[in-house]
Design a protein around this motif. Structure first.
Motif, PDB file in Angstrom:
ATOM      1  N   ASP A 105       0.843  -1.196   0.000  1.00  0.00           N
ATOM      2  CA  ASP A 105       0.000   0.000   0.000  1.00  0.00           C
ATOM      3  C   ASP A 105       0.871   1.236   0.000  1.00  0.00           C
ATOM      4  N   LEU A 106       0.529   2.189  -0.850  1.00  0.00           N
ATOM      5  CA  LEU A 106       1.209   3.478  -0.864  1.00  0.00           C
ATOM      6  C   LEU A 106       0.544   4.351   0.197  1.00  0.00           C
ATOM      7  N   ILE A 107       1.273   4.639   1.258  1.00  0.00           N
ATOM      8  CA  ILE A 107       0.727   5.392   2.385  1.00  0.00           C
ATOM      9  C   ILE A 107       0.877   6.894   2.143  1.00  0.00           C
ATOM     10  N   LEU A 108       2.066   7.328   1.744  1.00  0.00           N
ATOM     11  CA  LEU A 108       2.342   8.743   1.479  1.00  0.00           C
ATOM     12  C   LEU A 108       3.143   8.896   0.200  1.00  0.00           C
ATOM     13  N   TYR A 109       2.902   9.985  -0.503  1.00  0.00           N
ATOM     14  CA  TYR A 109       3.683  10.337  -1.683  1.00  0.00           C
ATOM     15  C   TYR A 109       3.958  11.838  -1.640  1.00  0.00           C
ATOM     16  N   PHE A 131      -0.941  -1.859  12.477  1.00  0.00           N
ATOM     17  CA  PHE A 131       0.047  -2.611  11.705  1.00  0.00           C
ATOM     18  C   PHE A 131       0.769  -1.750  10.677  1.00  0.00           C
ATOM     19  N   VAL A 132       0.316  -0.519  10.472  1.00  0.00           N
ATOM     20  CA  VAL A 132       1.062   0.473   9.696  1.00  0.00           C
ATOM     21  C   VAL A 132       1.808   1.406  10.647  1.00  0.00           C
ATOM     22  N   LEU A 133       1.111   1.902  11.652  1.00  0.00           N
ATOM     23  CA  LEU A 133       1.679   2.907  12.554  1.00  0.00           C
ATOM     24  C   LEU A 133       2.835   2.366  13.398  1.00  0.00           C
ATOM     25  N   SER A 134       2.694   1.151  13.923  1.00  0.00           N
ATOM     26  CA  SER A 134       3.720   0.613  14.822  1.00  0.00           C
ATOM     27  C   SER A 134       5.066   0.399  14.117  1.00  0.00           C
ATOM     28  N   PRO A 135       5.102  -0.273  12.957  1.00  0.00           N
ATOM     29  CA  PRO A 135       6.403  -0.400  12.288  1.00  0.00           C
ATOM     30  C   PRO A 135       6.938   0.948  11.791  1.00  0.00           C
ATOM     31  N   TRP A 136       6.039   1.856  11.436  1.00  0.00           N
ATOM     32  CA  TRP A 136       6.466   3.185  10.995  1.00  0.00           C
ATOM     33  C   TRP A 136       7.145   3.910  12.151  1.00  0.00           C
ATOM     34  N   VAL A 144       5.115  11.819  11.115  1.00  0.00           N
ATOM     35  CA  VAL A 144       3.825  12.502  11.118  1.00  0.00           C
ATOM     36  C   VAL A 144       3.033  12.001   9.914  1.00  0.00           C
ATOM     37  N   LEU A 145       1.784  11.624  10.150  1.00  0.00           N
ATOM     38  CA  LEU A 145       0.898  11.209   9.065  1.00  0.00           C
ATOM     39  C   LEU A 145       0.102  12.430   8.625  1.00  0.00           C
ATOM     40  N   MET A 146       0.374  12.863   7.430  1.00  0.00           N
ATOM     41  CA  MET A 146      -0.264  14.044   6.869  1.00  0.00           C
ATOM     42  C   MET A 146      -1.782  14.017   7.088  1.00  0.00           C
ATOM     43  N   GLY A 147      -2.293  15.098   7.646  1.00  0.00           N
ATOM     44  CA  GLY A 147      -3.728  15.216   7.868  1.00  0.00           C
ATOM     45  C   GLY A 147      -4.220  14.594   9.164  1.00  0.00           C
ATOM     46  N   HIS A 148      -3.323  13.878   9.879  1.00  0.00           N
ATOM     47  CA  HIS A 148      -3.766  13.184  11.090  1.00  0.00           C
ATOM     48  C   HIS A 148      -2.890  13.453  12.310  1.00  0.00           C
ATOM     49  N   GLY A 149      -1.637  13.837  12.116  1.00  0.00           N
ATOM     50  CA  GLY A 149      -0.786  14.160  13.244  1.00  0.00           C
ATOM     51  C   GLY A 149       0.348  13.181  13.464  1.00  0.00           C
ATOM     52  N   ARG A 150       0.930  13.285  14.660  1.00  0.00           N
ATOM     53  CA  ARG A 150       2.092  12.459  15.000  1.00  0.00           C
ATOM     54  C   ARG A 150       1.696  10.985  15.071  1.00  0.00           C
TER      55      ARG A 150
END
Length: 174
Positions: A105-109, A131-136, A144-150
């Motif tokens: 999955d493409l999470i950010l570009y 399962f995306v946030l923890s390994p990240w 930081v996830l754009m639009g959502h925060g840290r």
């Protein structure tokens, strides 16, 4: 013309076959693709399978991870590469959120917002997926996830049900 270099974040998951080896192979294939550079992967984490009906403890467990990279490919060219790699590893798209040999999955570009019939970036559910946030967070503690925060705050909010992969206990890795 000079190609623009875009930072990207890609998520990897697998719950069928040799999960860890498949993910490592996919990461290597991405890194070897012309136009993709500086691939840095997180440690893999194990998670319970998520289905349309919620968590399924009876289904094979997933291995998940993320990778940062830079690319000169357009978002859709990168998506085509990712889907080609999935197919090469036996990905079948017959059941939504079904078991799979490989999921990319493409999470950010590059801080871009993309919403069309093929691609949604930032990934629309990344902020609610441990399962995306923890390994990240393992890879990039200040992410930081754009639009959502840290990422650390998002993970604290939803909870972390993942566990670090212990290769000595991995039945896929003899």
């Amino acid at each position: 013309m000079i190609a623009q270099v875009a930072p990207v974040l890609i998520a990897f998951g697998a719950n069928l076959g040799d999960r860890g080896e498949t993910i490592l192979a996919a990461q290597a294939e991405l890194a070897a693709t012309p136009g993709i550079f500086d691939v840095a992967a997180s440690p893999l984490r194990e998670t319970i399978a998520m289905t349309l009906n919620g968590p399924d403890p009876e289904a094979p467990r997933y291995l998940n991870g993320v990778a940062r990279a830079t690319t000169t490919l357009t978002p859709h060219e990168l998506l085509d590469v990712m889907q080609r790699i999935e197919l090469q590893h036996g990905r079948v798209r017959d059941v939504r959120w079904g078991a799979r040999t490989l999921d990319l999955d493409l999470i950010l570009y590059s801080g871009r917002v993309i919403a069309d019939d093929r691609l949604s970036v930032p990934h629309p559910r990344a902020h609610e997926r441990d399962f995306v946030l923890s390994p990240w967070l393992d890879l990039e503690p200040a992410a930081v996830l754009m639009g959502h925060g840290r990422v650390a705050d998002l993970l604290a909010r939803i909870g972390d049900t993942t566990s670090p992969l212990d290769r000595s206990e991995d039945p896929d890795h003899a």
